[in-house]
Design a protein around this motif. Structure first.
Motif, PDB file in Angstrom:
ATOM      1  N   LEU A  53       0.836  -1.204   0.000  1.00 36.73           N
ATOM      2  CA  LEU A  53       0.000   0.000   0.000  1.00 36.73           C
ATOM      3  C   LEU A  53       0.873   1.258   0.000  1.00 36.73           C
ATOM      4  O   LEU A  53       0.563   2.244  -0.683  1.00 36.73           O
ATOM      5  CB  LEU A  53      -0.928  -0.012   1.221  1.00 36.73           C
ATOM      6  CG  LEU A  53      -1.861   1.191   1.374  1.00 36.73           C
ATOM      7  CD1 LEU A  53      -2.788   1.336   0.173  1.00 36.73           C
ATOM      8  CD2 LEU A  53      -2.678   1.081   2.659  1.00 36.73           C
ATOM      9  N   GLU A  54       1.968   1.203   0.735  1.00 41.72           N
ATOM     10  CA  GLU A  54       2.868   2.368   0.813  1.00 41.72           C
ATOM     11  C   GLU A  54       3.541   2.629  -0.541  1.00 41.72           C
ATOM     12  O   GLU A  54       3.727   3.793  -0.935  1.00 41.72           O
ATOM     13  CB  GLU A  54       3.922   2.141   1.913  1.00 41.72           C
ATOM     14  CG  GLU A  54       3.370   2.187   3.332  1.00 41.72           C
ATOM     15  CD  GLU A  54       2.448   1.008   3.662  1.00 41.72           C
ATOM     16  OE1 GLU A  54       1.512   1.198   4.473  1.00 41.72           O
ATOM     17  OE2 GLU A  54       2.667  -0.102   3.103  1.00 41.72           O
ATOM     18  N   GLN A  55       3.881   1.564  -1.265  1.00 40.18           N
ATOM     19  CA  GLN A  55       4.460   1.745  -2.604  1.00 40.18           C
ATOM     20  C   GLN A  55       3.431   2.309  -3.579  1.00 40.18           C
ATOM     21  O   GLN A  55       3.772   3.138  -4.433  1.00 40.18           O
ATOM     22  CB  GLN A  55       4.999   0.403  -3.123  1.00 40.18           C
ATOM     23  CG  GLN A  55       6.278  -0.046  -2.433  1.00 40.18           C
ATOM     24  CD  GLN A  55       6.671  -1.462  -2.824  1.00 40.18           C
ATOM     25  OE1 GLN A  55       5.839  -2.370  -2.879  1.00 40.18           O
ATOM     26  NE2 GLN A  55       7.950  -1.674  -3.112  1.00 40.18           N
ATOM     27  N   VAL A  56       2.184   1.867  -3.443  1.00 37.89           N
ATOM     28  CA  VAL A  56       1.119   2.436  -4.270  1.00 37.89           C
ATOM     29  C   VAL A  56       0.949   3.916  -3.956  1.00 37.89           C
ATOM     30  O   VAL A  56       0.802   4.750  -4.848  1.00 37.89           O
ATOM     31  CB  VAL A  56      -0.209   1.669  -4.054  1.00 37.89           C
ATOM     32  CG1 VAL A  56      -1.367   2.399  -4.734  1.00 37.89           C
ATOM     33  CG2 VAL A  56      -0.106   0.251  -4.610  1.00 37.89           C
ATOM     34  N   ARG A  57       0.988   4.254  -2.664  1.00 36.21           N
ATOM     35  CA  ARG A  57       0.892   5.675  -2.270  1.00 36.21           C
ATOM     36  C   ARG A  57       1.992   6.497  -2.931  1.00 36.21           C
ATOM     37  O   ARG A  57       1.738   7.583  -3.477  1.00 36.21           O
ATOM     38  CB  ARG A  57       0.999   5.796  -0.747  1.00 36.21           C
ATOM     39  CG  ARG A  57       1.011   7.250  -0.249  1.00 36.21           C
ATOM     40  CD  ARG A  57       1.567   7.351   1.149  1.00 36.21           C
ATOM     41  NE  ARG A  57       2.961   6.909   1.175  1.00 36.21           N
ATOM     42  CZ  ARG A  57       3.562   6.405   2.254  1.00 36.21           C
ATOM     43  NH1 ARG A  57       2.905   6.241   3.384  1.00 36.21           N
ATOM     44  NH2 ARG A  57       4.830   6.030   2.190  1.00 36.21           N
ATOM     45  N   ASP A  58       3.238   6.003  -2.891  1.00 39.39           N
ATOM     46  CA  ASP A  58       4.352   6.759  -3.461  1.00 39.39           C
ATOM     47  C   ASP A  58       4.165   6.972  -4.965  1.00 39.39           C
ATOM     48  O   ASP A  58       4.669   7.945  -5.530  1.00 39.39           O
ATOM     49  CB  ASP A  58       5.675   6.026  -3.202  1.00 39.39           C
ATOM     50  CG  ASP A  58       6.023   5.979  -1.712  1.00 39.39           C
ATOM     51  OD1 ASP A  58       5.430   6.769  -0.939  1.00 39.39           O
ATOM     52  OD2 ASP A  58       6.864   5.144  -1.328  1.00 39.39           O
ATOM     53  N   LEU A  59       3.417   6.058  -5.589  1.00 42.21           N
ATOM     54  CA  LEU A  59       3.186   6.130  -7.028  1.00 42.21           C
ATOM     55  C   LEU A  59       2.084   7.122  -7.381  1.00 42.21           C
ATOM     56  O   LEU A  59       2.204   7.881  -8.350  1.00 42.21           O
ATOM     57  CB  LEU A  59       2.810   4.731  -7.526  1.00 42.21           C
ATOM     58  CG  LEU A  59       3.002   4.356  -8.984  1.00 42.21           C
ATOM     59  CD1 LEU A  59       4.457   4.539  -9.412  1.00 42.21           C
ATOM     60  CD2 LEU A  59       2.588   2.895  -9.186  1.00 42.21           C
ATOM     61  N   VAL A  60       0.994   7.124  -6.610  1.00 39.07           N
ATOM     62  CA  VAL A  60      -0.216   7.843  -7.043  1.00 39.07           C
ATOM     63  C   VAL A  60      -0.547   9.085  -6.231  1.00 39.07           C
ATOM     64  O   VAL A  60      -1.447   9.839  -6.617  1.00 39.07           O
ATOM     65  CB  VAL A  60      -1.457   6.907  -7.013  1.00 39.07           C
ATOM     66  CG1 VAL A  60      -1.220   5.649  -7.821  1.00 39.07           C
ATOM     67  CG2 VAL A  60      -1.888   6.579  -5.592  1.00 39.07           C
ATOM     68  N   GLN A  61       0.120   9.313  -5.110  1.00 36.23           N
ATOM     69  CA  GLN A  61      -0.321  10.427  -4.245  1.00 36.23           C
ATOM     70  C   GLN A  61      -0.340  11.753  -5.001  1.00 36.23           C
ATOM     71  O   GLN A  61       0.485  11.996  -5.876  1.00 36.23           O
ATOM     72  CB  GLN A  61       0.581  10.533  -3.020  1.00 36.23           C
ATOM     73  CG  GLN A  61       2.028  10.888  -3.306  1.00 36.23           C
ATOM     74  CD  GLN A  61       2.856  10.924  -2.033  1.00 36.23           C
ATOM     75  OE1 GLN A  61       2.356  11.219  -0.964  1.00 36.23           O
ATOM     76  NE2 GLN A  61       4.136  10.641  -2.150  1.00 36.23           N
ATOM     77  N   PRO A  62      -1.326  12.597  -4.698  1.00 40.53           N
ATOM     78  CA  PRO A  62      -1.449  13.879  -5.398  1.00 40.53           C
ATOM     79  C   PRO A  62      -0.186  14.720  -5.249  1.00 40.53           C
ATOM     80  O   PRO A  62       0.569  14.566  -4.282  1.00 40.53           O
ATOM     81  CB  PRO A  62      -2.644  14.541  -4.701  1.00 40.53           C
ATOM     82  CG  PRO A  62      -3.408  13.412  -4.090  1.00 40.53           C
ATOM     83  CD  PRO A  62      -2.394  12.395  -3.705  1.00 40.53           C
ATOM     84  N   SER A  63       0.008  15.615  -6.188  1.00 33.61           N
ATOM     85  CA  SER A  63       1.170  16.510  -6.135  1.00 33.61           C
ATOM     86  C   SER A  63       1.033  17.469  -4.958  1.00 33.61           C
ATOM     87  O   SER A  63      -0.082  17.755  -4.499  1.00 33.61           O
ATOM     88  CB  SER A  63       1.278  17.304  -7.437  1.00 33.61           C
ATOM     89  OG  SER A  63       0.186  18.221  -7.518  1.00 33.61           O
ATOM     90  N   PRO A  64       2.148  17.991  -4.449  1.00 33.26           N
ATOM     91  CA  PRO A  64       2.059  19.008  -3.388  1.00 33.26           C
ATOM     92  C   PRO A  64       1.168  20.183  -3.789  1.00 33.26           C
ATOM     93  O   PRO A  64       0.444  20.734  -2.954  1.00 33.26           O
ATOM     94  CB  PRO A  64       3.520  19.444  -3.201  1.00 33.26           C
ATOM     95  CG  PRO A  64       4.334  18.255  -3.641  1.00 33.26           C
ATOM     96  CD  PRO A  64       3.542  17.630  -4.751  1.00 33.26           C
ATOM     97  N   ALA A  65       1.200  20.545  -5.088  1.00 35.48           N
ATOM     98  CA  ALA A  65       0.369  21.666  -5.556  1.00 35.48           C
ATOM     99  C   ALA A  65      -1.111  21.348  -5.386  1.00 35.48           C
ATOM    100  O   ALA A  65      -1.907  22.203  -4.959  1.00 35.48           O
ATOM    101  CB  ALA A  65       0.681  21.971  -7.022  1.00 35.48           C
TER     102      ALA A  65
END
Length: 373
Positions: A53-65
């Motif tokens: 799940l953490e690797q998926v997060r690193d892949l898809v998480q929204p941009s800081p903007a």
């Protein structure tokens, strides 16, 4: 539009609290699609090398903007009561109706009733500020009514009634399609049961319906003698009511544990406890928030595709891609309507697919009709 059976009660008070779900624009979609293909293809060197799940997060998480823009927008309207998920691509926020209607111009929150079930939805479309459009896929909790469950056929009840009439009310007693009949029809023997400790499965409920552990144990005592089985659900995720057991909920649990016998089973119970909550969306958020999940999920749920927005369906497909990258198999019922034909005004027949059954990232399962089982 309001589905059949619902009654419009009226506009809710400005102080009434609603819960909205903001689907934030994700990154890395092309990379995620590549991963899904690679881990799913037996000829790929990455076959079976699923992501955490953490690797998926690193892949898809929204941009800081995106995160900054959305948080600034919400805080600017005084919305502070929010929670995110592990993958950071959803926000669930609670706020008064007056705030929600300012935040989303065009939206008006009304109460609708069906029997004892009450929901709060907006009959009108909403808008987000132009500068937010590139950061938000959709806002949940405004339009979609709880879907009717239409996947269980009652044809056997009609046949039984016809049989009784034919024999002057003296039809032979028949239990219907029991687990042993299904297992025999699919050539399953007593040895076809789960034996590995990492076997796991789950079913998801989206109606105000619950199963009872005691009923499950009794069912297995009556019908499970020919195969090794478990008599208890290992984990319930969500609200498990104390009222009368529901027919649909009981069937789901009893039959997944009879065909997927002797396998650790979870039940996800997402009945939509909050009037503005969408139960199916709540389940998707759980998938994005739990590191440890059963490998196979069976879901008897569907909406007509033409009742859903393209943005919503595309985003739900992304959620199924996230699940596939983690090695989760999600089975959806195809429904009772076969190919899904309907007659439109003017007499023509047209195809009306069901979603998520039509999603390319789930496995859709049809029904089996038994003659003289």
């Amino acid at each position: 539009s309001m589905p059949p059976g619902w009654t419009h009660i009226g506009h809710v008070s400005p102080s009434h609290e609603v819960q909205l779900t903001f689907a934030l624009r994700q990154q890395g979609m092309a990379r995620l699609a590549w991963f899904v293909d690679a881990v799913s293809d037996p000829h790929s060197p990455r076959y079976g090398q699923y992501l955490s799940l953490e690797q998926v997060r690193d892949l898809v998480q929204p941009s800081p903007a995106t995160l900054m823009a959305v948080l600034k927008w919400l805080q600017g309207h005084g919305v502070e009561n929010c929670r995110s998920v592990t993958t950071l691509d959803f926000l669930e926020c609670r706020m008064p109706v007056s705030t929600a209607e300012r935040l989303l111009p065009g939206a008006e929150f009304h109460r609708y009733m069906k029997g004892q079930h009450s929901v709060v939805r907006s009959p009108l479309p909403y808008a987000v500020p132009e500068e937010l459009a590139e950061h938000v896929d959709f806002v949940g909790g405004l339009h979609r009514f709880p879907a009717e469950r239409k996947v269980i056929s009652r044809a056997w009840a009609k046949k039984e009634m016809e049989s009784r009439q034919h024999y002057g009310g003296r039809a032979a007693f028949h239990l219907g399609v029991t687990p042993s009949i299904i297992r025999k029809r699919y050539n399953m023997t007593g040895g076809d049961i789960g034996l590995l400790p990492n076997n796991s499965q789950a079913c998801a409920q989206f109606l105000e319906q619950y199963f009872h552990q005691a009923d499950l144990a009794e069912f297995m005592q009556l019908f499970g003698s020919s195969f090794g089985h478990r008599s208890q659900v290992d984990q319930v995720v969500g609200h498990q009511g104390k009222g009368k057991a529901g027919l649909e909920a009981s069937l789901d649990v009893e039959y997944i544990m009879s065909t997927g016998a002797n396998i650790s089973t979870w039940v996800f119970s997402n009945a939509g406890r909050h009037e503005s909550q969408e139960p199916f969306l709540a389940w998707l958020l759980l998938l994005s928030n739990m590191s440890s999940l059963p490998s196979v999920h069976s879901v008897s749920y569907g909406d007509d595709e033409d009742s859903l927005s393209l943005a919503y369906m595309e985003r739900v497909n992304m959620e199924f891609m996230k699940a596939a990258a983690r090695g989760l198999t999600i089975l959806f019922a195809s429904g009772d309507d076969g190919a899904g034909c309907r007659k439109v005004p003017g007499g023509n027949h047209t195809f009306r697919p069901s979603f998520p059954a039509s999603s390319p990232y789930v496995t859709t399962v049809g029904g089996t009709s038994f003659k003289n089982p």
